[in-house]
Design a protein around this motif. Structure first.
Motif, PDB file in Angstrom:
ATOM      1  N   LYS A  45       0.823  -1.205   0.000  1.00 18.03           N
ATOM      2  CA  LYS A  45       0.000   0.000   0.000  1.00 18.03           C
ATOM      3  C   LYS A  45       0.859   1.258   0.000  1.00 18.03           C
ATOM      4  O   LYS A  45       0.494   2.255  -0.641  1.00 18.03           O
ATOM      5  CB  LYS A  45      -0.966   0.010   1.183  1.00 18.03           C
ATOM      6  CG  LYS A  45      -1.794   1.297   1.252  1.00 18.03           C
ATOM      7  CD  LYS A  45      -3.174   1.053   1.706  1.00 18.03           C
ATOM      8  CE  LYS A  45      -4.002   2.311   1.849  1.00 18.03           C
ATOM      9  NZ  LYS A  45      -4.171   3.087   0.635  1.00 18.03           N
ATOM     10  N   VAL A  98      -7.156  -3.175   3.494  1.00 25.35           N
ATOM     11  CA  VAL A  98      -6.126  -2.860   2.505  1.00 25.35           C
ATOM     12  C   VAL A  98      -5.933  -3.997   1.508  1.00 25.35           C
ATOM     13  O   VAL A  98      -5.823  -3.767   0.306  1.00 25.35           O
ATOM     14  CB  VAL A  98      -4.799  -2.493   3.211  1.00 25.35           C
ATOM     15  CG1 VAL A  98      -3.669  -2.327   2.219  1.00 25.35           C
ATOM     16  CG2 VAL A  98      -4.985  -1.224   4.035  1.00 25.35           C
ATOM     17  N   LEU A 102      -6.397  -3.526  -2.478  1.00 24.22           N
ATOM     18  CA  LEU A 102      -5.314  -3.780  -3.423  1.00 24.22           C
ATOM     19  C   LEU A 102      -5.740  -4.788  -4.489  1.00 24.22           C
ATOM     20  O   LEU A 102      -5.440  -4.617  -5.671  1.00 24.22           O
ATOM     21  CB  LEU A 102      -4.071  -4.290  -2.694  1.00 24.22           C
ATOM     22  CG  LEU A 102      -3.318  -3.268  -1.853  1.00 24.22           C
ATOM     23  CD1 LEU A 102      -2.257  -3.965  -1.007  1.00 24.22           C
ATOM     24  CD2 LEU A 102      -2.709  -2.181  -2.717  1.00 24.22           C
TER      25      LEU A 102
END
Length: 154
Positions: A45, A98, A102
């Protein structure tokens, strides 16, 4: 025997945008590699945040300011591209899940780039005057530099 697809002939004014799309596709590959190598999502990230702020967000802004304005506000391709830009921006800004974000970025960014290259850019080339294309080419000359030190994908 299968027929080979002919490469899309891109007007020189749009070639820099297509080069940037190549780097966007590389971002998707890097995310896939990160997952394959079981890299921590937060580590990936950091890179995707940097890439978004440094390259992708300015790319979206330039497309919307200089290219999409050549199409009518009612144009379906233009509406779709802007909608996808907003969706991708939200995914990049997501900080809760996250890993999921992604994964969605990897998938949706690749689809978005393919859509722009295969459909939207062709339409822009059809409707733009030579003067409009020259103006796009003059304003958009920057080259992407990817100097991120943590190359988790290698």
């Amino acid at each position: 025997m299968s027929e080979k697809k002919k490469p899309i002939k891109r007007h020189p004014a749009l070639q820099q945008f297509s080069r940037e799309h190549h780097f966007g596709l590389l971002l998707c590959w890097k995310i896939r590699e990160g997952f394959r190598r079981e890299i921590e999502a937060e580590r990936m990230k950091k890179y995707t945040d940097w890439f978004f702020q440094t390259h992708l967000k300015p790319h979206f802004e330039a497309e919307e300011k200089y290219m999409f304005t050549l199409l009518s506000d009612e144009d379906k391709l233009k509406k779709r591209a802007i909608k996808e830009h907003r969706r991708l921006e939200r995914l990049f800004e997501e900080n809760e899940d996250v890993k999921r974000s992604l994964s969605l970025i990897e998938e949706e960014l690749e689809q978005h780039i393919r859509f722009e290259e295969r459909s939207l850019f062709g339409e822009i080339q059809k409707v733009a005057t030579e003067e409009e294309l020259e103006a796009i080419e003059k304003m958009h000359q920057e080259l992407l530099v990817d100097d991120w030190e943590d190359e988790f994908w290698k």
